[in-house]
Design a protein around this motif. Structure first.
Motif, PDB file in Angstrom:
ATOM      1  N   THR A   8       0.795  -1.228   0.000  1.00 39.85           N
ATOM      2  CA  THR A   8       0.000   0.000   0.000  1.00 39.85           C
ATOM      3  C   THR A   8       0.825   1.274   0.000  1.00 39.85           C
ATOM      4  O   THR A   8       0.278   2.352  -0.174  1.00 39.85           O
ATOM      5  N   GLN A   9       2.148   1.166   0.205  1.00 38.83           N
ATOM      6  CA  GLN A   9       2.939   2.381   0.380  1.00 38.83           C
ATOM      7  C   GLN A   9       3.496   2.965  -0.909  1.00 38.83           C
ATOM      8  O   GLN A   9       3.433   4.169  -1.118  1.00 38.83           O
ATOM      9  N   LEU A  10       4.085   2.136  -1.746  1.00 42.80           N
ATOM     10  CA  LEU A  10       4.830   2.635  -2.905  1.00 42.80           C
ATOM     11  C   LEU A  10       4.430   1.910  -4.181  1.00 42.80           C
ATOM     12  O   LEU A  10       4.084   0.731  -4.146  1.00 42.80           O
ATOM     13  N   HIS A  96      12.650   1.938  -3.387  1.00 40.14           N
ATOM     14  CA  HIS A  96      12.458   2.011  -1.933  1.00 40.14           C
ATOM     15  C   HIS A  96      13.534   2.893  -1.324  1.00 40.14           C
ATOM     16  O   HIS A  96      14.483   3.292  -1.997  1.00 40.14           O
TER      17      HIS A  96
END
Length: 156
Positions: A8-10, A96
Motif C-alpha cells: 500500500t505504500q509505494l 524504496h
C-alpha cells in the motif's frame, strides 16, 4: 489465478510491467493490486486498493502470489498456505528508501514455499514451474533453535 500485490505504500512498476508482458503466455487470469502505480496494463485485472475482505478472498483463491518482499505478504502466504514468489524492491532502482527488501529476501529464500525472483526476468520461469510448494506456517528449524536457546538462557 495469479494474484500480484505491491503493498500500500509505494508503486512497483517493474513488477507490474513484467507481469503485463508475461500475462498473455500464462494462460490464467492475473489480478494485480497496484496501489499508487501509474500506467496502463490491458493484460491484467487491475485493482488499486482492496479492502481486507477483498484481499483475503483473492489471496486465498489464487494459485500463486507474486509480490514485493514485504513482511505482511510473506506472513499472509504462510498463514493461508500459498506459494509466494517475491521480487524484492531495489533502492538503486528508486523503488524504496533502502535495500531492506533484498535483506528480507535473503533471509526467507530458504523457507518452504517462498520463491525469490532476484530479477524480473526470473518471474516467467518461476510461474511456469509445476512444483511451486505452498508456504507453511510451521515453525522453521531456526525457530526451534531459538526457542531452545531461550529456554537454556531462562533456566540459567
Amino acid at each position: 489465478m495469479i494474484f500480484a500485490t505491491v503493498g500500500t505504500q509505494l508503486p512497483f512498476p517493474r513488477l507490474i510491467d513484467a507481469l503485463e508482458a508475461l500475462a498473455p503466455e500464462l494462460g490464467e487470469e492475473v489480478i494485480a493490486q497496484i496501489g499508487a502505480s501509474e500506467g496502463t496494463w490491458p493484460n491484467l485485472d487491475i485493482r488499486r486498493q482492496l479492502t481486507p475482505a477483498e484481499f483475503e478472498k483473492i489471496f486465498t483463491t489464487a494459485r500463486v502470489i507474486v509480490a514485493h518482499a514485504g513482511i505482511g505478504t510473506i506472513l499472509s502466504a504462510k498463514r493461508w498456505g500459498k506459494p509466494l514468489i517475491i521480487l524484492p524492491r531495489r533502492h538503486g532502482l528508486g523503488e524504496h528508501r533502502n535495500d531492506h527488501q533484498l535483506a528480507t529476501a535473503r533471509q526467507v529464500e530458504s523457507l518452504p514455499g517462498i520463491h525469490v525472483a532476484w530479477e524480473a526476468a526470473d518471474l516467467g520461469p518461476l510461474l511456469a514451474r509445476p512444483d511451486l510448494t505452498p508456504a507453511s506456517d510451521a515453525p522453521s528449524p531456526s525457530h526451534a533453535a531459538l526457542i531452545a536457546r531461550l529456554r537454556t538462557f531462562i533456566a540459567g
